[in-house]
Design an enzyme around this catalytic site. Structure first.
Site, PDB file in Angstrom:
ATOM      1  N   PHE A 162      -6.958-118.874  89.080  1.00  0.00           N
ATOM      2  CA  PHE A 162      -5.730-117.925  88.896  1.00  0.00           C
ATOM      3  C   PHE A 162      -5.297-117.905  87.237  1.00  0.00           C
ATOM      4  O   PHE A 162      -4.832-119.074  86.840  1.00  0.00           O
ATOM      5  CB  PHE A 162      -4.624-118.148  90.016  1.00  0.00           C
ATOM      6  CG  PHE A 162      -4.073-116.394  89.688  1.00  0.00           C
ATOM      7  CD1 PHE A 162      -4.586-114.946  90.705  1.00  0.00           C
ATOM      8  CD2 PHE A 162      -3.037-116.381  88.899  1.00  0.00           C
ATOM      9  CE1 PHE A 162      -3.820-113.964  90.643  1.00  0.00           C
ATOM     10  CE2 PHE A 162      -2.377-114.981  88.892  1.00  0.00           C
ATOM     11  CZ  PHE A 162      -2.240-113.904  89.274  1.00  0.00           C
TER      12      PHE A 162
ATOM     13  N   ASP B  24      -1.247-125.067  93.363  1.00  0.00           N
ATOM     14  CA  ASP B  24      -0.046-123.725  93.662  1.00  0.00           C
ATOM     15  C   ASP B  24      -0.828-123.375  95.625  1.00  0.00           C
ATOM     16  O   ASP B  24      -1.639-123.082  95.395  1.00  0.00           O
ATOM     17  CB  ASP B  24      -1.056-122.845  92.648  1.00  0.00           C
ATOM     18  CG  ASP B  24      -0.594-121.304  92.625  1.00  0.00           C
ATOM     19  OD1 ASP B  24      -0.256-120.901  93.835  1.00  0.00           O
ATOM     20  OD2 ASP B  24      -0.848-120.860  91.027  1.00  0.00           O
TER      21      ASP B  24
ATOM     22  N   TYR C 285       5.612-112.865  97.734  1.00  0.00           N
ATOM     23  CA  TYR C 285       5.163-111.624  98.506  1.00  0.00           C
ATOM     24  C   TYR C 285       3.995-111.179  98.765  1.00  0.00           C
ATOM     25  O   TYR C 285       3.387-110.014  99.271  1.00  0.00           O
ATOM     26  CB  TYR C 285       6.198-110.761  97.182  1.00  0.00           C
ATOM     27  CG  TYR C 285       4.155-111.470  95.466  1.00  0.00           C
ATOM     28  CD1 TYR C 285       3.300-110.826  95.521  1.00  0.00           C
ATOM     29  CD2 TYR C 285       5.094-112.036  94.843  1.00  0.00           C
ATOM     30  CE1 TYR C 285       2.217-111.169  94.554  1.00  0.00           C
ATOM     31  CE2 TYR C 285       4.640-112.181  93.491  1.00  0.00           C
ATOM     32  CZ  TYR C 285       3.439-111.552  93.288  1.00  0.00           C
ATOM     33  OH  TYR C 285       2.339-112.726  92.127  1.00  0.00           O
ATOM     34  N   LYS C 286       2.857-112.387  99.167  1.00  0.00           N
ATOM     35  CA  LYS C 286       2.290-111.947  99.933  1.00  0.00           C
ATOM     36  C   LYS C 286       2.261-112.454 101.092  1.00  0.00           C
ATOM     37  O   LYS C 286       2.889-111.308 101.942  1.00  0.00           O
ATOM     38  CB  LYS C 286       1.139-113.166  98.865  1.00  0.00           C
ATOM     39  CG  LYS C 286       0.886-113.113  97.778  1.00  0.00           C
ATOM     40  CD  LYS C 286      -0.391-114.192  96.903  1.00  0.00           C
ATOM     41  CE  LYS C 286      -0.127-113.662  95.192  1.00  0.00           C
ATOM     42  NZ  LYS C 286      -1.346-112.480  94.974  1.00  0.00           N
TER      43      LYS C 286
ATOM     44  N   ARG D  90     -11.968-107.949  97.962  1.00  0.00           N
ATOM     45  CA  ARG D  90     -11.849-108.905  98.631  1.00  0.00           C
ATOM     46  C   ARG D  90     -10.804-108.021  99.378  1.00  0.00           C
ATOM     47  O   ARG D  90     -10.497-107.662  99.301  1.00  0.00           O
ATOM     48  CB  ARG D  90     -10.341-109.250  97.936  1.00  0.00           C
ATOM     49  CG  ARG D  90     -10.272-110.579  98.151  1.00  0.00           C
ATOM     50  CD  ARG D  90      -9.440-110.759  96.938  1.00  0.00           C
ATOM     51  NE  ARG D  90      -8.087-110.692  96.788  1.00  0.00           N
ATOM     52  CZ  ARG D  90      -7.022-110.788  96.230  1.00  0.00           C
ATOM     53  NH1 ARG D  90      -6.925-111.641  95.901  1.00  0.00           N
ATOM     54  NH2 ARG D  90      -5.979-110.492  95.941  1.00  0.00           N
TER      55      ARG D  90
END
Lengths: 405, 405
Positions: B123, B192, B217-218, B364
């Protein structure tokens, strides 16, 4: 005094704005310089953001609700209140994190110079962020008292970092003169506006400031731990490189490239994904302060604090003022030294008069002009007089120091 | 398929939890891996925080409402979900900012080593934060592909920084094996967990991990830009020094000393004043995920994604899967490569099937197991089949690439 207060309130052009804030019943709130009151419009806006934009819009709201531009949008609204151009200000992270970004940037722009100069007793986080870069081996902390700052500006100084209004005393620095002196010495200047922004007019560009940071939760009424703002003068927009180079500060975050390329201008101060709830609440507070107008707020702030001092004099309370007596030389607060400051502060809070205590012996009263009345000044002084005269601050429950105040 | 889906939903032990989330009418939300859905309890909690704690309590709420301990409290609730002890996890700032703190800490703990090793295509923000320290002259970015990572672990490597579940493909690293290999080479490891935390069981301590960060927030449903969490293994609590040494990470923040002294343990990862609105919303999401249970969530996540693949097979859609076909080797997502991925994604969104596109050609689909139904899988595949069969993705409005997706 209460009669004079009522007359002053009746003639106050900002009186109507008190009703735009939620001020708790039975509270005289002299701590808006620490956490500003809740604007009445904030809860509805948050419901809209949470239920509408997040709940219904979900991921689509990054574009459809403009979340992606919120840091710039709120920054642009703060800009005219601090003498900046709209594209010179952005909202991101905390004051502390923004200090780190801009101190780092200044050090990179002044290779060969390592000293970051501040004053002892500056707000701790400002000094601690210099220490953080010192621990990395990149900076040297320099501290010089107010009167010696200009002499301390030598060839080793990369950056002068000062808080415009001192958090304890409210004393203001002469921003123009110190910026000029730092530039003469080849240093850059970073102003921390946390204790002045939103309470008095600031003109960063007229003073030639290089960088600034400021707080969203005090006079801007953005809520507890609201995100902070940061300013970079346009002339530096091409040169600033800061090490917290997160994906939101990339020129094209959604290209997901392996190589960092800073976004143009202040956008490169963005780091991680911005917290939308905090930003949305801050926007409401900033809109309200902008609507009232910074010049009018400043005039009322001065009138409130001067009236507070008159009430003290009339009550024959000889408090040891540590703020400048000239209202032009202080922020929107009055601070007093008293050996029993902590216990007095607690006794006042028990009466609903909320000021605050700052270690070791400072009693601090903030005058947020957007929602305070002259009557609050008279009442607060009456309570203070009673606390002192009755000696009620000597009661055990007020003298016991909590771990956190 | 829809009949089979209905049978599976009828037997789903987590079916009841869908009603604890607000899922918009007419939406099949396959993007909870980017921004999780709103828990129905969140708006009421925020009203309480905003109107009660902020509006009424004002500054007193730092103690009275426990704001000052919220970073530790929410961290302790996340801890068991990632195999950590309660005092090893804290919530603060963003993932990016926490990466910077922990990469810096690792570099200080491994003097003489400068390489921070990661993989290309990690990422972006993970790689960019290494670059930020590189710009400061403190780090060297090292990138090696998955299969070459272990060989790249030489004496120059201070830290191995990897994302547990790859954001594009969902492929999982073998956390235990890579941590072990890094330690063998004398390097520290920072995981991570942004794309795995909250969706599958993680056991940081069993794997011997040194540091971790993760996203609020996921899968934790903390809301847009929710604050992030960070982990430091207890054995390092005395040694970690990080340069974002703000006042909230001080041992005694309210002593207002000029000299920084780190707070014990993970508390030293705090920097500025924590954003209370974001923290409060995150706590609701974390509570809900903890209540459902991470093992059950993982089992359903695997069942959902496998059922999605069965639906694809039955619809005779030959999509080019880039995620591991073994559900034990992937996070809670399936990604497919298609030259028209962007346009197909847009056409699906127009039908209410929200997945996402990742540059340059990845479609995705995330399967947040807390609120998705098996029927959603069957319906999503039906829509995908129709979009592909009718060629509706070829319509101009779907093919035009927005600047931000």
């Amino acid at each position: 005094m209460i009669e004079r207060a009522r007359i002053l309130d009746a003639g106050d052009p900002l009186a109507q704005y008190r009703d735009r804030f939620h001020v708790p019943e039975g509270v005289i709130y002299l701590d808006g310089n620490s956490l500003g009151c809740l604007p009445k419009a904030t809860p509805d806006r948050l419901v809209e953001v949470v239920q509408g934009e997040w709940g219904e819009g979900l991921i689509r709201s990054w574009n459809a609700a403009g979340w992606i531009d919120l840091p710039q949008r709120v920054g642009a609204k703060i800009a005219p209140l601090i003498g900046a151009q709209p594209h010179e200000v952005i909202v991101a992270d905390s004051v502390s994190v923004n200090l780190f970004k801009l101190i780092s940037a200044a050090l990179m722009m002044r290779p060969g110079r390592k000293v970051v100069l501040s004053e002892p007793g500056n707000f701790p986080t400002d000094i601690y962020m210099i220490e953080g870069l010192e621990a990395q081996g990149l900076a040297e902390r320099g501290l010089a008292s107010r009167e010696n700052l200009i002499d301390a500006l030598n060839d080793d100084v990369a950056l002068l970092l000062l808080t415009h209004a001192h958090y304890k005393t409210g004393e203001l620095f002469d921003m123009a003169a110190l910026t000029e002196a730092a530039h003469q010495a080849g240093a850059l200047v970073l102003w921390d506006l946390s204790h002045s922004g939103g309470a008095l007019p600031i003109d960063l560009n007229a003073c030639g400031a290089d960088f600034a940071v400021g707080c969203g939760y005090k006079y801007f009424n953005g809520g507890p731990g609201a995100p902070a703002y940061a300013f970079i003068a346009e002339r530096h927009h091409g040169d600033v490189r800061q090490p917290l180079s997160g994906w939101m500060g990339h020129a094209r975050p959604f290209a997901f490239s392996d190589d960092y390329e800073p976004a143009p201008g202040v956008d490169r101060l963005l780091c991680g994904t911005p917290g939308i709830l905090g930003l949305a609440a801050l926007e409401v507070g900033v809109d309200l302060i902008a609507e009232i107008g910074i010049e009018r707020l400043h005039a009322k702030s001065q009138a409130l604090s001067e009236f507070f001092r008159q009430c003290l004099a009339e009550a024959d309370l000889d408090m040891d003022l540590v703020s400048p007596s000239d209202p032009a030389k202080r922020g929107s607060q009055l601070s007093f030294r008293h050996p029993e400051a902590y216990a007095i502060c607690q006794a006042l809070i028990a009466r609903g008069v909320i000021g605050d205590f700052r270690d070791p012996d400072i009693l601090r009263f903030g005058f947020a002009p957007a929602y305070l009345r002259f009557a609050d000044m008279a009442e607060a002084v009456r309570h203070l007089a009673e606390v002192l005269e009755t000696g009620e601050w000597q009661r055990a429950e007020f003298r016991e120091r909590a771990a956190v105040t």
